[in-house]
Design a protein around this motif. Structure first.
Motif, PDB file in Angstrom:
ATOM      1  N   ALA A  30       0.816  -1.220   0.000  1.00  0.00           N
ATOM      2  CA  ALA A  30       0.000   0.000   0.000  1.00  0.00           C
ATOM      3  C   ALA A  30       0.846   1.264   0.000  1.00  0.00           C
ATOM      4  N   LEU A  31       2.076   1.167   0.501  1.00  0.00           N
ATOM      5  CA  LEU A  31       2.969   2.326   0.548  1.00  0.00           C
ATOM      6  C   LEU A  31       3.730   2.525  -0.758  1.00  0.00           C
ATOM      7  N   CYS A  32       3.617   1.559  -1.669  1.00  0.00           N
ATOM      8  CA  CYS A  32       4.381   1.588  -2.918  1.00  0.00           C
ATOM      9  C   CYS A  32       3.588   2.101  -4.107  1.00  0.00           C
ATOM     10  N   VAL A  33       2.319   2.431  -3.890  1.00  0.00           N
ATOM     11  CA  VAL A  33       1.435   2.846  -4.988  1.00  0.00           C
ATOM     12  C   VAL A  33       0.719   4.142  -4.606  1.00  0.00           C
ATOM     13  N   PRO A  34       0.103   4.822  -5.603  1.00  0.00           N
ATOM     14  CA  PRO A  34      -0.648   6.036  -5.301  1.00  0.00           C
ATOM     15  C   PRO A  34      -1.748   5.755  -4.283  1.00  0.00           C
ATOM     16  N   PRO A  35      -2.077   6.725  -3.432  1.00  0.00           N
ATOM     17  CA  PRO A  35      -1.592   8.116  -3.455  1.00  0.00           C
ATOM     18  C   PRO A  35      -0.303   8.349  -2.657  1.00  0.00           C
ATOM     19  N   GLN A  36       0.290   7.281  -2.144  1.00  0.00           N
ATOM     20  CA  GLN A  36       1.492   7.439  -1.319  1.00  0.00           C
ATOM     21  C   GLN A  36       2.696   7.894  -2.144  1.00  0.00           C
ATOM     22  N   VAL A  37       2.813   7.378  -3.362  1.00  0.00           N
ATOM     23  CA  VAL A  37       3.945   7.709  -4.231  1.00  0.00           C
ATOM     24  C   VAL A  37       3.438   7.903  -5.652  1.00  0.00           C
ATOM     25  N   ASP A  38       4.252   8.524  -6.486  1.00  0.00           N
ATOM     26  CA  ASP A  38       3.824   8.764  -7.864  1.00  0.00           C
ATOM     27  C   ASP A  38       4.654   8.004  -8.895  1.00  0.00           C
ATOM     28  N   LYS A  39       5.565   7.130  -8.446  1.00  0.00           N
ATOM     29  CA  LYS A  39       6.307   6.259  -9.354  1.00  0.00           C
ATOM     30  C   LYS A  39       6.673   4.976  -8.609  1.00  0.00           C
ATOM     31  N   PRO A  40       6.931   3.888  -9.350  1.00  0.00           N
ATOM     32  CA  PRO A  40       7.055   2.563  -8.713  1.00  0.00           C
ATOM     33  C   PRO A  40       8.446   2.224  -8.181  1.00  0.00           C
ATOM     34  N   THR A  41       9.167   3.198  -7.690  1.00  0.00           N
ATOM     35  CA  THR A  41      10.528   2.927  -7.227  1.00  0.00           C
ATOM     36  C   THR A  41      10.553   2.081  -5.956  1.00  0.00           C
ATOM     37  N   LEU A  42       9.637   2.327  -5.033  1.00  0.00           N
ATOM     38  CA  LEU A  42       9.611   1.517  -3.816  1.00  0.00           C
ATOM     39  C   LEU A  42       9.198   0.081  -4.116  1.00  0.00           C
ATOM     40  N   LEU A 116      11.349  -2.081 -14.895  1.00  0.00           N
ATOM     41  CA  LEU A 116      11.330  -1.067 -13.839  1.00  0.00           C
ATOM     42  C   LEU A 116      12.580  -0.192 -13.881  1.00  0.00           C
ATOM     43  N   GLU A 117      13.708  -0.790 -14.201  1.00  0.00           N
ATOM     44  CA  GLU A 117      14.936  -0.002 -14.315  1.00  0.00           C
ATOM     45  C   GLU A 117      14.876   0.940 -15.510  1.00  0.00           C
ATOM     46  N   SER A 118      14.220   0.502 -16.579  1.00  0.00           N
ATOM     47  CA  SER A 118      14.111   1.358 -17.756  1.00  0.00           C
ATOM     48  C   SER A 118      13.245   2.584 -17.481  1.00  0.00           C
ATOM     49  N   ILE A 119      12.288   2.443 -16.552  1.00  0.00           N
ATOM     50  CA  ILE A 119      11.447   3.577 -16.186  1.00  0.00           C
ATOM     51  C   ILE A 119      12.268   4.635 -15.474  1.00  0.00           C
ATOM     52  N   ASP A 120      13.170   4.184 -14.593  1.00  0.00           N
ATOM     53  CA  ASP A 120      13.999   5.121 -13.821  1.00  0.00           C
ATOM     54  C   ASP A 120      15.401   4.528 -13.666  1.00  0.00           C
ATOM     55  N   PRO A 121      16.248   4.674 -14.683  1.00  0.00           N
ATOM     56  CA  PRO A 121      17.599   4.079 -14.659  1.00  0.00           C
ATOM     57  C   PRO A 121      18.449   4.528 -13.475  1.00  0.00           C
ATOM     58  N   ALA A 122      18.122   5.665 -12.873  1.00  0.00           N
ATOM     59  CA  ALA A 122      18.923   6.174 -11.760  1.00  0.00           C
ATOM     60  C   ALA A 122      18.902   5.232 -10.564  1.00  0.00           C
ATOM     61  N   ASN A 123      17.905   4.354 -10.496  1.00  0.00           N
ATOM     62  CA  ASN A 123      17.772   3.464  -9.339  1.00  0.00           C
ATOM     63  C   ASN A 123      18.520   2.144  -9.500  1.00  0.00           C
ATOM     64  N   THR A 124      19.161   1.935 -10.641  1.00  0.00           N
ATOM     65  CA  THR A 124      19.802   0.654 -10.920  1.00  0.00           C
ATOM     66  C   THR A 124      20.788   0.247  -9.832  1.00  0.00           C
ATOM     67  N   GLY A 125      21.643   1.164  -9.405  1.00  0.00           N
ATOM     68  CA  GLY A 125      22.638   0.841  -8.387  1.00  0.00           C
ATOM     69  C   GLY A 125      22.019   0.411  -7.078  1.00  0.00           C
ATOM     70  N   PHE A 126      20.927   1.063  -6.685  1.00  0.00           N
ATOM     71  CA  PHE A 126      20.263   0.710  -5.433  1.00  0.00           C
ATOM     72  C   PHE A 126      19.617  -0.674  -5.524  1.00  0.00           C
ATOM     73  N   LEU A 127      19.109  -1.019  -6.703  1.00  0.00           N
ATOM     74  CA  LEU A 127      18.408  -2.290  -6.852  1.00  0.00           C
ATOM     75  C   LEU A 127      19.354  -3.481  -6.807  1.00  0.00           C
ATOM     76  N   HIS A 128      20.619  -3.262  -7.149  1.00  0.00           N
ATOM     77  CA  HIS A 128      21.544  -4.387  -7.254  1.00  0.00           C
ATOM     78  C   HIS A 128      22.621  -4.406  -6.169  1.00  0.00           C
ATOM     79  N   GLY A 129      22.565  -3.487  -5.236  1.00  0.00           N
ATOM     80  CA  GLY A 129      23.528  -3.505  -4.149  1.00  0.00           C
ATOM     81  C   GLY A 129      23.268  -4.673  -3.209  1.00  0.00           C
ATOM     82  N   HIS A 130      24.260  -4.969  -2.344  1.00  0.00           N
ATOM     83  CA  HIS A 130      24.094  -6.078  -1.397  1.00  0.00           C
ATOM     84  C   HIS A 130      22.866  -5.833  -0.520  1.00  0.00           C
TER      85      HIS A 130
END
Length: 258
Positions: A30-42, A116-130
């Motif tokens: 519920a915290l990962c979708v509207p109205p809490q956020v406006d993009k699916p990064t979480l 999901l990475e293609s939507i926001d490539p800036a998050n790639t590093g966070f998604l693949h870290g340990h």
């Protein structure tokens, strides 16, 4: 070998922890979708951590049973666990018996995360870290090396979570709308759920449920009494690990770019 209803015992043992983790995960969804956020990064963060568990399970499962192309078309009598005396070969045979290609999630997860990475490539590093999911993946590698029969617990719990709770989660996620998921209205209404939510879609899920239950029951009497108990004990450990993973996401979300 013994004839006891392992499936019934598993369902009884995990009823409360399964309900608890389902509620816990729904509250995070519920915290990962509207109205809490406006993009699916979480959502991307959370699914990337759980993906590690499915990658680990399916990697170790196939590594232990061998390439299905080498044995899946053999006559069932030739690979029946009941006629095997060696414990490792017996467990390998029963885990082959449980193998259902239609259940496997790794390919869907790779595709979903790439989308999901293609939507926001800036998050790639966070998604693949340990992360904590990688720790569970390492645990699965060690588990199979010592006690491969415990994969029965992991197989039942992880795929049951999708078959019995996935539809509710998928419906909740789809309510976020096509724009949120960078999809067209036609794509989000398609019969087959597209990326980035294809993980939650299992074709003919009612048929798959029936077959899955039947296969779990079919290996029941091929396990020893001691193995039964170890599988039941492991099932409770699984939910502890899943709870720890979900709670670790709360901490990661505090520093994750949104």
């Amino acid at each position: 070998m013994i004839e006891e209803d392992l499936l019934l015992k598993l369902r009884t043992a995990i009823k409360e922890p399964h309900a608890a983790i389902h509620r816990l995960n729904l509250s995070r969804i519920a915290l990962c979708v509207p109205p809490q956020v406006d993009k699916p990064t979480l959502y991307a963060l959370g699914i990337s951590r759980y993906a590690e568990i499915f990658y680990g399970l399916e990697e170790e499962w196939v590594k232990f049973i061998g390439d299905p192309a080498d044995w899946i078309d053999q006559d069932s009598d030739d690979r029946s666990p009941s006629c095997l005396q060696d414990r490792t070969e017996r467990v390998r045979a029963l885990l082959r018996q449980l193998y259902m290609p239609e259940l496997l999630r790794s390919r869907s997860l790779w595709a979903d995360l790439a989308f999901l990475e293609s939507i926001d490539p800036a998050n790639t590093g966070f998604l693949h870290g340990h992360n904590a999911g990688m720790d569970v993946r390492k645990y699965l590698h060690q588990l199979v090396a010592k006690t491969p029969h415990l994969l029965v617990a992991w197989i039942w719990i992880l795929y049951s979570a999708i078959l019995y709770g996935g539809r509710e989660i998928r419906a909740h996620l789809l309510k976020a709308g096509p724009q949120f998921w960078d999809l067209s209205a036609a794509e989000i209404k398609a019969k087959r759920t597209p990326c980035p939510l294809s993980f939650w879609h299992i074709e003919d899920d009612a048929v798959v449920k029936t077959k899955f239950r039947s296969l779990i029951t079919s290996v029941d009497c091929l396990l020893t009494r001691e193995e039964h108990q170890e599988i039941l004990d492991e099932s409770l450990q699984i939910f502890q690990k899943l709870e720890q993973l979900t709670l670790s996401l709360d901490e990661e979300a505090k520093v994750f770019p949104q």
